[in-house]
Motif scaffolding. Structure first.
Motif, PDB file in Angstrom:
ATOM      1  N   VAL A  55       2.082  -3.123  -2.950  1.00  0.00           N
ATOM      2  CA  VAL A  55       1.096  -2.830  -3.987  1.00  0.00           C
ATOM      3  C   VAL A  55       1.827  -2.102  -5.115  1.00  0.00           C
ATOM      4  O   VAL A  55       2.546  -1.134  -4.880  1.00  0.00           O
ATOM      5  N   GLU A  56       1.634  -2.614  -6.329  1.00  0.00           N
ATOM      6  CA  GLU A  56       2.283  -2.028  -7.500  1.00  0.00           C
ATOM      7  C   GLU A  56       1.287  -2.050  -8.654  1.00  0.00           C
ATOM      8  O   GLU A  56       0.974  -3.108  -9.177  1.00  0.00           O
ATOM      9  N   GLN A  57       0.779  -0.902  -8.994  1.00  0.00           N
ATOM     10  CA  GLN A  57      -0.259  -0.772 -10.016  1.00  0.00           C
ATOM     11  C   GLN A  57      -1.396  -1.745  -9.722  1.00  0.00           C
ATOM     12  O   GLN A  57      -2.062  -1.623  -8.720  1.00  0.00           O
ATOM     13  N   GLU A  58      -1.614  -2.753 -10.565  1.00  0.00           N
ATOM     14  CA  GLU A  58      -2.715  -3.697 -10.361  1.00  0.00           C
ATOM     15  C   GLU A  58      -2.306  -4.907  -9.519  1.00  0.00           C
ATOM     16  O   GLU A  58      -3.137  -5.734  -9.173  1.00  0.00           O
ATOM     17  N   ARG A  59      -1.047  -5.019  -9.187  1.00  0.00           N
ATOM     18  CA  ARG A  59      -0.525  -6.187  -8.455  1.00  0.00           C
ATOM     19  C   ARG A  59      -0.504  -5.896  -6.957  1.00  0.00           C
ATOM     20  O   ARG A  59       0.034  -4.884  -6.522  1.00  0.00           O
ATOM     21  N   GLN A  60      -1.077  -6.809  -6.179  1.00  0.00           N
ATOM     22  CA  GLN A  60      -1.088  -6.680  -4.721  1.00  0.00           C
ATOM     23  C   GLN A  60      -0.587  -7.981  -4.111  1.00  0.00           C
ATOM     24  O   GLN A  60      -0.978  -9.065  -4.540  1.00  0.00           O
ATOM     25  N   VAL A  61       0.280  -7.857  -3.114  1.00  0.00           N
ATOM     26  CA  VAL A  61       0.888  -9.025  -2.485  1.00  0.00           C
ATOM     27  C   VAL A  61       0.698  -8.925  -0.977  1.00  0.00           C
ATOM     28  O   VAL A  61       1.048  -7.904  -0.370  1.00  0.00           O
ATOM     29  N   THR A  62       0.148  -9.977  -0.370  1.00  0.00           N
ATOM     30  CA  THR A  62      -0.012  -9.985   1.088  1.00  0.00           C
ATOM     31  C   THR A  62       1.322 -10.347   1.740  1.00  0.00           C
ATOM     32  O   THR A  62       2.253 -10.828   1.076  1.00  0.00           O
ATOM     33  N   PHE A  63       1.408 -10.152   3.051  1.00  0.00           N
ATOM     34  CA  PHE A  63       2.635 -10.505   3.768  1.00  0.00           C
ATOM     35  C   PHE A  63       2.932 -11.997   3.658  1.00  0.00           C
ATOM     36  O   PHE A  63       4.083 -12.403   3.500  1.00  0.00           O
ATOM     37  N   LYS A  64       1.885 -12.837   3.723  1.00  0.00           N
ATOM     38  CA  LYS A  64       2.080 -14.285   3.584  1.00  0.00           C
ATOM     39  C   LYS A  64       2.639 -14.615   2.200  1.00  0.00           C
ATOM     40  O   LYS A  64       3.609 -15.379   2.074  1.00  0.00           O
ATOM     41  N   GLN A  65       2.043 -14.049   1.155  1.00  0.00           N
ATOM     42  CA  GLN A  65       2.520 -14.287  -0.204  1.00  0.00           C
ATOM     43  C   GLN A  65       3.941 -13.766  -0.387  1.00  0.00           C
ATOM     44  O   GLN A  65       4.781 -14.424  -1.023  1.00  0.00           O
ATOM     45  N   PHE A  66       4.195 -12.587   0.156  1.00  0.00           N
ATOM     46  CA  PHE A  66       5.523 -11.973   0.051  1.00  0.00           C
ATOM     47  C   PHE A  66       6.575 -12.887   0.673  1.00  0.00           C
ATOM     48  O   PHE A  66       7.602 -13.181   0.061  1.00  0.00           O
ATOM     49  N   LYS A  67       6.312 -13.381   1.875  1.00  0.00           N
ATOM     50  CA  LYS A  67       7.266 -14.278   2.540  1.00  0.00           C
ATOM     51  C   LYS A  67       7.475 -15.548   1.727  1.00  0.00           C
ATOM     52  O   LYS A  67       8.602 -16.017   1.567  1.00  0.00           O
ATOM     53  N   GLU A  68       6.403 -16.121   1.186  1.00  0.00           N
ATOM     54  CA  GLU A  68       6.525 -17.329   0.368  1.00  0.00           C
ATOM     55  C   GLU A  68       7.378 -17.080  -0.875  1.00  0.00           C
ATOM     56  O   GLU A  68       8.221 -17.908  -1.246  1.00  0.00           O
ATOM     57  N   MET A  69       7.188 -15.929  -1.527  1.00  0.00           N
ATOM     58  CA  MET A  69       7.975 -15.590  -2.717  1.00  0.00           C
ATOM     59  C   MET A  69       9.438 -15.364  -2.351  1.00  0.00           C
ATOM     60  O   MET A  69      10.340 -15.784  -3.085  1.00  0.00           O
ATOM     61  N   VAL A  70       9.669 -14.719  -1.210  1.00  0.00           N
ATOM     62  CA  VAL A  70      11.042 -14.498  -0.735  1.00  0.00           C
ATOM     63  C   VAL A  70      11.712 -15.840  -0.460  1.00  0.00           C
ATOM     64  O   VAL A  70      12.860 -16.065  -0.855  1.00  0.00           O
ATOM     65  N   ASP A  71      11.005 -16.754   0.201  1.00  0.00           N
ATOM     66  CA  ASP A  71      11.575 -18.072   0.509  1.00  0.00           C
ATOM     67  C   ASP A  71      11.932 -18.839  -0.760  1.00  0.00           C
ATOM     68  O   ASP A  71      13.013 -19.442  -0.845  1.00  0.00           O
ATOM     69  N   ARG A  72      11.042 -18.829  -1.756  1.00  0.00           N
ATOM     70  CA  ARG A  72      11.315 -19.528  -3.018  1.00  0.00           C
ATOM     71  C   ARG A  72      12.514 -18.909  -3.743  1.00  0.00           C
ATOM     72  O   ARG A  72      13.373 -19.622  -4.269  1.00  0.00           O
ATOM     73  N   THR A  73      12.566 -17.583  -3.746  1.00  0.00           N
ATOM     74  CA  THR A  73      13.663 -16.895  -4.426  1.00  0.00           C
ATOM     75  C   THR A  73      14.983 -17.157  -3.726  1.00  0.00           C
ATOM     76  O   THR A  73      16.001 -17.427  -4.379  1.00  0.00           O
ATOM     77  N   ALA A  74      14.985 -17.117  -2.399  1.00  0.00           N
ATOM     78  CA  ALA A  74      16.212 -17.392  -1.640  1.00  0.00           C
ATOM     79  C   ALA A  74      16.685 -18.821  -1.898  1.00  0.00           C
ATOM     80  O   ALA A  74      17.885 -19.062  -2.091  1.00  0.00           O
ATOM     81  N   SER A  75      15.758 -19.744  -1.926  1.00  0.00           N
ATOM     82  CA  SER A  75      16.111 -21.143  -2.200  1.00  0.00           C
ATOM     83  C   SER A  75      16.730 -21.282  -3.587  1.00  0.00           C
ATOM     84  O   SER A  75      17.736 -21.984  -3.773  1.00  0.00           O
TER      85      SER A  75
END
Length: 115
Positions: A55-75
């Protein structure tokens, strides 16, 4: 907790933990620890996909979303920039959700983050 016990953990918390010595100092560690930080994220995302991971100010990320973003970034780091295992990558970023995504993406690749 037994006053003679120097452990920082409550007795209930050390179930499933063992003692290991590193640099002549004893530590309590989990017996079944994940191989790396990314595996820990995968396990947590599978157990709690809808829970907030970051959670960062108005931005909230679930564990599922976080993992998906990590996977895209790693790729992207792998295919576009050629980042590989044991590569050292500088993260010149402020502490943020995006920093966490990059940090975990590098862990997934087996790279070393420098910050």
């Amino acid at each position: 907790m037994n006053p003679a016990d120097n452990s920082i953990w409550l007795s209930e918390a050390v179930k499933g933990m063992k003692k290991e010595v590193y640099s002549n100092k004893e530590y309590d560690i989990f017996e079944e620890q994940p191989d790396n930080l990314y595996i820990s994220l995968c396990n947590t995302a599978a157990l709690f996909p809808g829970k907030f991971a970051l959670v960062e100010q108005e931005r909230q990320v679930t564990f599922k979303q976080f993992k998906e973003m990590v996977d895209r970034t790693a790729s992207n780091l792998y295919s576009t920039y050629g980042v590989r295992k044991r590569d050292r990558v500088a993260l010149l970023m402020v502490d943020s959700i995006d920093f966490c995504i990059c940090f975990y993406a590098l862990a997934k690749l087996g790279s070393i983050s420098m910050h």
